[in-house]
Structure formats: structure tokens, C-alpha cells
Write a protein that holds these residues in place. Structure first.
Motif, PDB file in Angstrom:
ATOM      1  N   ALA A  61       0.638  -1.363  -0.003  1.00 61.72           N
ATOM      2  CA  ALA A  61       0.285  -0.349   0.111  1.00 61.72           C
ATOM      3  C   ALA A  61       0.535   1.674  -0.238  1.00 61.72           C
ATOM      4  CB  ALA A  61      -0.896  -0.170   0.868  1.00 61.72           C
ATOM      5  N   TYR A  65       0.486   4.313  -2.777  1.00 62.71           N
ATOM      6  CA  TYR A  65       0.312   5.630  -2.931  1.00 62.71           C
ATOM      7  C   TYR A  65       1.562   6.407  -2.857  1.00 62.71           C
ATOM      8  CZ  TYR A  65      -2.100   8.996  -0.581  1.00 62.71           C
ATOM      9  OH  TYR A  65      -2.812  10.753   0.144  1.00 62.71           O
ATOM     10  N   ARG A  69       0.985   9.471  -5.547  1.00 59.38           N
ATOM     11  CA  ARG A  69       1.924  11.266  -4.759  1.00 59.38           C
ATOM     12  C   ARG A  69       3.010  11.747  -5.144  1.00 59.38           C
ATOM     13  NH1 ARG A  69      -1.850  13.972  -2.197  1.00 59.38           N
ATOM     14  NH2 ARG A  69      -0.490  15.091  -1.172  1.00 59.38           N
ATOM     15  N   ALA A  77       0.775   4.560  -9.911  1.00 62.52           N
ATOM     16  CA  ALA A  77       0.417   3.668  -9.196  1.00 62.52           C
ATOM     17  C   ALA A  77       0.125   2.510 -10.017  1.00 62.52           C
ATOM     18  CB  ALA A  77      -0.822   4.417  -8.598  1.00 62.52           C
ATOM     19  N   CYS A 122      -5.725   2.742  -5.183  1.00 62.41           N
ATOM     20  CA  CYS A 122      -4.714   3.766  -5.364  1.00 62.41           C
ATOM     21  C   CYS A 122      -4.732   4.069  -7.233  1.00 62.41           C
ATOM     22  CB  CYS A 122      -3.471   2.959  -5.400  1.00 62.41           C
ATOM     23  SG  CYS A 122      -3.146   2.924  -3.197  1.00 62.41           S
ATOM     24  N   MET A 125      -7.623   6.232  -7.439  1.00 62.86           N
ATOM     25  CA  MET A 125      -8.141   7.861  -6.534  1.00 62.86           C
ATOM     26  C   MET A 125      -7.541   8.544  -7.768  1.00 62.86           C
ATOM     27  SD  MET A 125      -5.407   7.113  -3.509  1.00 62.86           S
ATOM     28  CE  MET A 125      -6.017   6.166  -1.857  1.00 62.86           C
TER      29      MET A 125
END
Length: 140
Positions: A61, A65, A69, A77, A122, A125
Motif C-alpha cells: 500500500a 500510494y 503522490r 500507481a 490507488c 483515486m
């Protein structure tokens, strides 16, 4: 401003531009990192059940993530997710002699399905906001 005409945003303009070599190298590096995390997670989840499973999923994870970012794109991702998935699939196949890296039981299944669910979460998102971008709609 490339990809726009008279201040208007052209849909799909980003897809027609050629990708920068640095971005391609970053995505390939993330895919290799994903394969390494998948390999390490495969070993850890079976060695120290259930703590190893939790640790492997947290590392997975964090990678997905963090990549989202760091790059600011969904492809950021997906790149490590592809490497992760290729690694765990190749490790789960085993050899003709019957040797395999994954143990029998619920742990490897939770690791595989949980990691895939994390990758999908992810990758879907919303993208992080751009720095300096004000509130409101584009073009206003």
C-alpha cells in the motif's frame, strides 16, 4: 501553452504528446520496485503469519500510494502494480517438480487479492491537487 487552443483545454491533448524520457525511466523504476516489493512480500507473508502478511500489505500500500503522490498520475500507481503483479504471478506458478514459493493456506490468497485491491484503489483515486492551483473551475 501546449495542449490548449485559445485558452480552451483540448481533451486528450496529453495523450498525443510524446512522453519525456525521465518520466519513462521513473515508471520503469517504479515497476522494478514493485517487483522487488512483491518478491519480498511473498517471502515475508509466509514466514511470519499473520504479522508478515500485514507488513507485506502495508509495504504494498505504501508503494502504490507513494508512487501516486510522487508522480501525480494514476499511471504512477499502475507502474509498480504491474511489476508487483508480474512478480507474484511468476512466484506462485512454481516449478514442474512441485516446488513453489507460496505456502498453502489463506495467507497467500489474502496477499494476492489484497494487493490487487490496493492497486485498484490507488489507481482510481483522484489525482492530488496541483500546487498553486486555486479553487474553482478551469478557465475562470
Amino acid at each position: 501553452m501546449s495542449g490548449s487552443t485559445g485558452g480552451q483545454h483540448v481533451p486528450g491533448a496529453r495523450l498525443s504528446r510524446s512522453p519525456k524520457p525521465g518520466r519513462i525511466a521513473a515508471y520503469l523504476g517504479l515497476a522494478v520496485l514493485g517487483a522487488l516489493i512483491g518478491f519480498a512480500g511473498s517471502l515475508v507473508q509466509g514466514a511470519w503469519f499473520p504479522g508478515g502478511l500485514v507488513l507485506a500489505l502495508l509495504a504494498t500500500a505504501g508503494l502504490f500510494y507513494g508512487s501516486l503522490r510522487a508522480t501525480g498520475t494514476q499511471l504512477g500507481a499502475l507502474a509498480p502494480a504491474v511489476g508487483w503483479l508480474l512478480a507474484i504471478v511468476l512466484l506462485s506458478i512454481g516449478r514442474p517438480e512441485g516446488d513453489g514459493l507460496f505456502s498453502a493456506g489463506i495467507g497467500p490468497l489474502v496477499f494476492m487479492l489484497g494487493g490487487m485491491a490496493l492497486a485498484v484503489m490507488c489507481a482510481t483515486m483522484s489525482r492530488p491537487p496541483h500546487p498553486g492551483g486555486g479553487p474553482g473551475r478551469l478557465g475562470k
